[in-house]
Write a protein that holds these residues in place. Structure first.
Motif, mmCIF file in Angstrom:
data_model
loop_
_atom_site.group_PDB
_atom_site.id
_atom_site.type_symbol
_atom_site.label_atom_id
_atom_site.label_comp_id
_atom_site.label_asym_id
_atom_site.label_seq_id
_atom_site.Cartn_x
_atom_site.Cartn_y
_atom_site.Cartn_z
ATOM 1 N N ILE A 262 -8.990 10.489 -4.979
ATOM 2 C CA ILE A 262 -10.302 9.854 -4.851
ATOM 3 C C ILE A 262 -11.197 10.242 -6.023
ATOM 4 N N CYS A 263 -11.208 11.525 -6.344
ATOM 5 C CA CYS A 263 -12.043 12.006 -7.452
ATOM 6 C C CYS A 263 -11.629 11.358 -8.771
ATOM 7 N N ALA A 264 -10.340 11.164 -8.955
ATOM 8 C CA ALA A 264 -9.860 10.540 -10.190
ATOM 9 C C ALA A 264 -10.370 9.108 -10.324
ATOM 10 N N GLN A 265 -10.422 8.393 -9.205
ATOM 11 C CA GLN A 265 -10.928 7.016 -9.258
ATOM 12 C C GLN A 265 -12.435 6.995 -9.504
ATOM 13 N N ILE A 266 -13.139 7.980 -8.980
ATOM 14 C CA ILE A 266 -14.575 8.093 -9.262
ATOM 15 C C ILE A 266 -14.789 8.355 -10.751
ATOM 16 N N VAL A 267 -13.991 9.250 -11.316
ATOM 17 C CA VAL A 267 -14.107 9.546 -12.751
ATOM 18 C C VAL A 267 -13.852 8.298 -13.586
ATOM 19 N N SER A 268 -12.872 7.517 -13.205
ATOM 20 C CA SER A 268 -12.568 6.290 -13.933
ATOM 21 C C SER A 268 -13.769 5.343 -13.931
ATOM 22 N N GLU A 269 -14.440 5.225 -12.791
ATOM 23 C CA GLU A 269 -15.612 4.346 -12.721
ATOM 24 C C GLU A 269 -16.784 4.921 -13.512
ATOM 25 N N LEU A 270 -16.912 6.243 -13.533
ATOM 26 C CA LEU A 270 -17.945 6.866 -14.363
ATOM 27 C C LEU A 270 -17.737 6.502 -15.829
ATOM 28 N N HIS A 271 -16.482 6.535 -16.269
ATOM 29 C CA HIS A 271 -16.169 6.149 -17.643
ATOM 30 C C HIS A 271 -16.478 4.675 -17.883
ATOM 31 N N THR A 272 -16.102 3.828 -16.940
ATOM 32 C CA THR A 272 -16.337 2.392 -17.083
ATOM 33 C C THR A 272 -17.820 2.090 -17.256
ATOM 34 N N CYS A 277 -18.517 11.068 -20.275
ATOM 35 C CA CYS A 277 -17.534 10.872 -21.344
ATOM 36 C C CYS A 277 -16.350 11.824 -21.250
ATOM 37 N N GLY A 278 -16.434 12.814 -20.380
ATOM 38 C CA GLY A 278 -15.389 13.823 -20.326
ATOM 39 C C GLY A 278 -14.159 13.375 -19.573
ATOM 40 N N ASN A 279 -13.044 14.090 -19.799
ATOM 41 C CA ASN A 279 -11.790 13.803 -19.117
ATOM 42 C C ASN A 279 -11.429 14.896 -18.113
ATOM 43 N N TRP A 280 -12.437 15.616 -17.637
ATOM 44 C CA TRP A 280 -12.185 16.701 -16.700
ATOM 45 C C TRP A 280 -11.756 16.162 -15.341
ATOM 46 N N ASP A 281 -10.926 16.932 -14.652
ATOM 47 C CA ASP A 281 -10.545 16.583 -13.283
ATOM 48 C C ASP A 281 -11.608 17.031 -12.284
ATOM 49 N N TYR A 282 -12.264 18.146 -12.605
ATOM 50 C CA TYR A 282 -13.243 18.731 -11.685
ATOM 51 C C TYR A 282 -14.585 18.015 -11.833
ATOM 52 N N LEU A 283 -15.104 17.508 -10.720
ATOM 53 C CA LEU A 283 -16.287 16.653 -10.770
ATOM 54 C C LEU A 283 -17.573 17.386 -11.132
ATOM 55 N N LYS A 285 -18.210 19.219 -13.639
ATOM 56 C CA LYS A 285 -18.488 19.034 -15.061
ATOM 57 C C LYS A 285 -19.038 17.639 -15.327
ATOM 58 N N HIS A 286 -18.542 16.655 -14.602
ATOM 59 C CA HIS A 286 -19.079 15.300 -14.739
ATOM 60 C C HIS A 286 -20.513 15.240 -14.233
ATOM 61 N N ALA A 287 -20.816 16.015 -13.183
ATOM 62 C CA ALA A 287 -22.177 16.036 -12.653
ATOM 63 C C ALA A 287 -23.160 16.498 -13.723
ATOM 64 N N PHE A 288 -22.822 17.569 -14.411
ATOM 65 C CA PHE A 288 -23.698 18.068 -15.470
ATOM 66 C C PHE A 288 -23.758 17.095 -16.646
ATOM 67 N N ASP A 289 -22.648 16.429 -16.924
ATOM 68 C CA ASP A 289 -22.644 15.455 -18.014
ATOM 69 C C ASP A 289 -23.546 14.268 -17.688
ATOM 70 N N VAL A 290 -23.450 13.761 -16.467
ATOM 71 C CA VAL A 290 -24.315 12.658 -16.040
ATOM 72 C C VAL A 290 -25.777 13.075 -16.133
ATOM 73 N N GLN A 291 -26.081 14.277 -15.666
ATOM 74 C CA GLN A 291 -27.464 14.732 -15.670
ATOM 75 C C GLN A 291 -27.989 14.958 -17.081
ATOM 76 N N SER A 292 -27.136 15.357 -17.994
ATOM 77 C CA SER A 292 -27.584 15.646 -19.364
ATOM 78 C C SER A 292 -28.071 14.403 -20.098
ATOM 79 N N HIS A 293 -27.689 13.225 -19.615
ATOM 80 C CA HIS A 293 -28.084 11.979 -20.268
ATOM 81 C C HIS A 293 -29.293 11.325 -19.600
ATOM 82 N N ILE A 294 -29.971 12.048 -18.715
ATOM 83 C CA ILE A 294 -31.196 11.545 -18.096
ATOM 84 C C ILE A 294 -32.337 11.665 -19.105
ATOM 85 N N GLY A 295 -33.070 10.584 -19.283
ATOM 86 C CA GLY A 295 -34.133 10.572 -20.283
ATOM 87 C C GLY A 295 -35.374 11.318 -19.860
#
Length: 307
Positions: A262-272, A277-283, A285-295
């Motif tokens: 399930i997490c892998a499919q979520i990551v794929s949609e985040l990329h889409t 932009c990361g390829n991490w399996d652990y979500l 890291k994606h959470a911090f990446d998403v937050q870092s791009h908040i204006g």
């Protein structure tokens, strides 16, 4: 017959004629439909739904000015059409049907006479309240005021808020599903493991709604509503399995793998969507990446799990 269909039929066959006969000068100013709390407003009602917080009828929404002028008389004319409540009621149940101010209808869900106004409003109002505010259907709204607010709630969430809420969901998914679930099982805490799974399921479903730019409904309808989403709606079956399916003989491997899938499919949609932009399996890291791009700096500075 579904509640929405019955409401529209009642309006078309009887309600419209009453308005036309008794309030012709307001006919193009009265918004009519069915929205708010209740499974009938989501189209999820069945025979069981009719034993609690259910009223046959529709809503008539007036501006504050028009309500002062005709609200009482309009309610009197409609009272005989709707009849009395046919089911038990609860204090937190449906706001019901009949004549109401536009401002009062939206205040029930947003605390305001209309759509959320600040980023704080958007961030901290429960998603299910916003979903209830825009549920159901509008049968007629020539004036357009009710529908304007409805559109603002559907489409008006700031992108920075969507990203912040999504970052929080991702962080909680990682904590509950990818980390705590297996560890609780290893400790022999099966009850805690099920709580972790429940947290993972709830946050995953809410993340999927955010990825679809939709407000997630009340928890009872999360999976049902998720199945109708364009993006990742099919994950509802996997989430339901985590709650109702049997694990393997080791007590952790099968469901842990489902969680990772399930997490892998979520990551794929985040990329889409260009959210991470990361390829991490652990979500996490994606959470911090998403937050870092908040204006918005104030939103970006919040704790990753806030929202």
């Amino acid at each position: 017959m579904k509640g929405l269909e019955a409401a529209r039929r009642l309006y078309d066959e009887k309600g419209a004629a009453i308005i036309h006969e008794h309030f012709p000068e307001y006919e193009e100013r009265i918004a009519v439909g069915l929205a708010g709390s209740g499974s009938q407003c989501l189209g999820f009602d069945d025979e069981i739904s009719r034993d609690h917080d259910f009223e046959p009828g529709f809503c008539l929404w007036l501006t504050d000015v028009d309500d002062a002028r005709i609200g009482i008389e309009l309610a009197r004319k409609m009272r005989g059409l709707f009849g009395s409540r046919v089911s038990q009621s609860s204090a937190l149940g449906t706001a019901g049907i009949g004549v109401m101010r536009i401002s009062d209808f939206y205040r029930r869900f947003t605390g305001l006479p209309g759509a959320p106004e600040t980023w704080q409003d958007w961030l901290y109002l429960p998603s299910y309240a916003l979903a209830q505010a825009v549920s159901g259907e509008v049968f007629r709204d020539d004036l357009g005021e009710f529908s304007r607010i409805r559109h603002d709630i559907v489409c008006g969430m700031p992108e920075d808020v969507r990203r912040k809420k999504l970052a929080a969901r991702l962080a909680l998914m990682a904590q509950s599903g990818q980390y705590n679930y297996a560890r609780c099982l290893a400790h022999g805490e099966n009850g805690a493991a099920m709580l972790a799974v429940s947290e993972f399921i709830k946050n995953t479903a809410e993340a999927v709604f955010l990825l679809n730019r939709r407000h997630a409904p009340y928890y009872k309808w999360l999976l049902r509503g998720m199945r109708g989403l364009e993006k990742l709606g099919e994950l509802a079956d996997a989430l339901e399995f985590l709650l109702t399916g049997d694990n393997d003989e080791d007590g952790k491997v099968l469901k842990s793998q489902v969680i990772e899938d399930i997490c892998a499919q979520i990551v794929s949609e985040l990329h889409t969507q260009g959210l991470s932009c990361g390829n991490w399996d652990y979500l996490e890291k994606h959470a911090f990446d998403v937050q870092s791009h908040i204006g918005n700096a104030s939103i970006r500075a919040l704790h990753v799990m806030e929202g």
